[in-house]
Scaffold this motif. Structure first.
Motif, mmCIF file in Angstrom:
data_model
loop_
_atom_site.group_PDB
_atom_site.id
_atom_site.type_symbol
_atom_site.label_atom_id
_atom_site.label_comp_id
_atom_site.label_asym_id
_atom_site.label_seq_id
_atom_site.Cartn_x
_atom_site.Cartn_y
_atom_site.Cartn_z
ATOM 1 N N LEU A 74 -5.967 -5.845 -15.518
ATOM 2 C CA LEU A 74 -5.184 -4.541 -15.298
ATOM 3 C C LEU A 74 -5.991 -3.643 -14.182
ATOM 4 O O LEU A 74 -7.243 -3.498 -14.308
ATOM 5 C CB LEU A 74 -5.385 -3.639 -16.732
ATOM 6 N N SER A 75 -5.478 -3.197 -13.305
ATOM 7 C CA SER A 75 -5.860 -2.519 -12.275
ATOM 8 C C SER A 75 -5.400 -1.514 -11.701
ATOM 9 O O SER A 75 -4.100 -1.062 -11.972
ATOM 10 C CB SER A 75 -5.758 -3.533 -10.871
ATOM 11 N N ILE A 76 -6.223 -0.567 -11.180
ATOM 12 C CA ILE A 76 -5.562 0.509 -10.485
ATOM 13 C C ILE A 76 -5.394 0.554 -8.808
ATOM 14 O O ILE A 76 -6.755 0.126 -8.308
ATOM 15 C CB ILE A 76 -6.386 2.095 -10.910
ATOM 16 N N LYS A 77 -4.424 0.344 -8.330
ATOM 17 C CA LYS A 77 -4.511 -0.004 -6.865
ATOM 18 C C LYS A 77 -4.117 1.224 -5.789
ATOM 19 O O LYS A 77 -2.960 1.552 -6.217
ATOM 20 C CB LYS A 77 -3.694 -1.177 -6.696
ATOM 21 N N PRO A 78 -4.517 1.423 -4.876
ATOM 22 C CA PRO A 78 -4.203 2.208 -3.672
ATOM 23 C C PRO A 78 -2.809 1.672 -3.147
ATOM 24 O O PRO A 78 -2.841 0.438 -2.795
ATOM 25 C CB PRO A 78 -5.349 2.397 -2.830
ATOM 26 N N VAL A 79 -1.774 2.593 -3.051
ATOM 27 C CA VAL A 79 -0.782 2.080 -2.214
ATOM 28 C C VAL A 79 -0.511 3.128 -1.148
ATOM 29 O O VAL A 79 -0.347 4.369 -1.431
ATOM 30 C CB VAL A 79 0.576 2.435 -3.266
ATOM 31 N N THR A 80 0.109 2.592 -0.211
ATOM 32 C CA THR A 80 0.196 3.542 1.019
ATOM 33 C C THR A 80 1.942 3.028 1.583
ATOM 34 O O THR A 80 2.341 2.020 1.669
ATOM 35 C CB THR A 80 -0.714 3.486 2.338
ATOM 36 N N THR A 138 7.476 7.158 4.620
ATOM 37 C CA THR A 138 8.909 7.508 4.359
ATOM 38 C C THR A 138 9.860 7.298 5.546
ATOM 39 O O THR A 138 9.338 7.070 6.525
ATOM 40 C CB THR A 138 8.790 8.992 4.092
ATOM 41 N N ARG A 139 11.176 7.309 5.274
ATOM 42 C CA ARG A 139 11.963 7.258 6.461
ATOM 43 C C ARG A 139 11.782 8.162 7.580
ATOM 44 O O ARG A 139 12.193 8.211 8.563
ATOM 45 C CB ARG A 139 13.344 7.178 6.069
ATOM 46 N N HIS A 140 10.930 9.338 7.088
ATOM 47 C CA HIS A 140 10.796 10.533 8.183
ATOM 48 C C HIS A 140 9.531 10.199 8.666
ATOM 49 O O HIS A 140 9.109 11.119 9.706
ATOM 50 C CB HIS A 140 10.988 11.824 7.453
ATOM 51 N N GLY A 141 8.769 9.160 8.469
ATOM 52 C CA GLY A 141 7.549 8.888 9.340
ATOM 53 C C GLY A 141 6.156 9.568 8.643
ATOM 54 O O GLY A 141 5.202 9.358 9.232
ATOM 55 N N ARG A 142 6.497 10.090 7.472
ATOM 56 C CA ARG A 142 5.259 10.607 6.646
ATOM 57 C C ARG A 142 4.707 9.661 6.008
ATOM 58 O O ARG A 142 5.318 8.793 5.045
ATOM 59 C CB ARG A 142 6.005 11.990 5.732
ATOM 60 N N ILE A 143 3.291 9.747 6.041
ATOM 61 C CA ILE A 143 2.624 8.476 5.276
ATOM 62 C C ILE A 143 2.067 9.129 3.801
ATOM 63 O O ILE A 143 1.632 10.121 3.756
ATOM 64 C CB ILE A 143 1.318 7.884 5.977
ATOM 65 N N VAL A 144 2.381 8.534 2.845
ATOM 66 C CA VAL A 144 2.132 8.911 1.640
ATOM 67 C C VAL A 144 1.244 7.828 0.795
ATOM 68 O O VAL A 144 1.483 6.548 0.759
ATOM 69 C CB VAL A 144 3.498 9.037 0.603
ATOM 70 N N GLN A 145 0.255 8.452 0.120
ATOM 71 C CA GLN A 145 -0.715 7.532 -0.590
ATOM 72 C C GLN A 145 -0.979 8.069 -1.844
ATOM 73 O O GLN A 145 -0.594 9.181 -2.427
ATOM 74 C CB GLN A 145 -2.075 7.457 0.202
ATOM 75 N N PHE A 146 -0.938 6.874 -2.846
ATOM 76 C CA PHE A 146 -0.889 7.317 -3.988
ATOM 77 C C PHE A 146 -1.592 6.048 -4.854
ATOM 78 O O PHE A 146 -1.734 5.011 -4.151
ATOM 79 C CB PHE A 146 0.378 7.640 -4.942
#
Length: 150
Positions: A121-127, A130-138
């Motif tokens: 069971l892991s917590i992984k960073p995701v990047t 968006t289609r508008h070029g914005r980078i979202v990390q969670f």
């Protein structure tokens, strides 16, 4: 499902705002369980204030935990820590349908062979961009089947 001795979380509330965590947070009503989790996964047990039902908390130093799946129902999964199997059953609650489907498959597959699943069971960073070029990390919880548990 067995009664659980603690609950795993991938977030916490700070100043009335939800904060994602890069490592697992465990809550329990037992100081002994909190100390054992701290020994196995790092972090320090602390008593939560004001007092709540699961009054002990450990913010671990572990983004990944080896777990032996006990079962999945509704929005939760019950498991034991592979490194502390005899401690008892923990629970992780999620509202992610994909993660629940993977967990259900992981529980069912080894059960056919009369065994339980050993998983990470892991917590992984995701990047994502968006289609508008914005980078979202969670941060996103995930599960990987490592094999069957003896």
């Amino acid at each position: 499902m067995a009664e659980y001795i603690g609950q795993f979380h991938c977030d916490r509330v700070v100043n009335d705002r939800l904060e994602a965590l890069p490592e697992w947070r465990v809550t329990t009503n037992s100081e002994t369980v909190a100390a054992s989790v701290s020994r196995l996964l790092g972090g320090h047990p602390r008593e939560r204030r004001p007092a709540v039902p699961d009054r002990w908390e450990v913010v671990t130093s572990s983004p990944t935990v080896e777990a032996v799946l006990e079962g999945a129902a509704g929005t939760g999964v019950d498991f034991r820590l592979a490194g502390g199997y005899d401690l008892g059953v923990f629970r992780y609650m999620t509202d992610q349908p994909q993660l629940l489907a993977t967990i259900s498959s992981a529980v069912d597959l080894p059960a056919v062979m009369g065994r339980k699943a050993l998983c990470a069971l892991s917590i992984k960073p995701v990047t994502v961009t968006t289609r508008h070029g914005r980078i979202v990390q969670f941060l996103k919880p995930s599960i990987a089947v490592l094999g069957s548990w003896p």
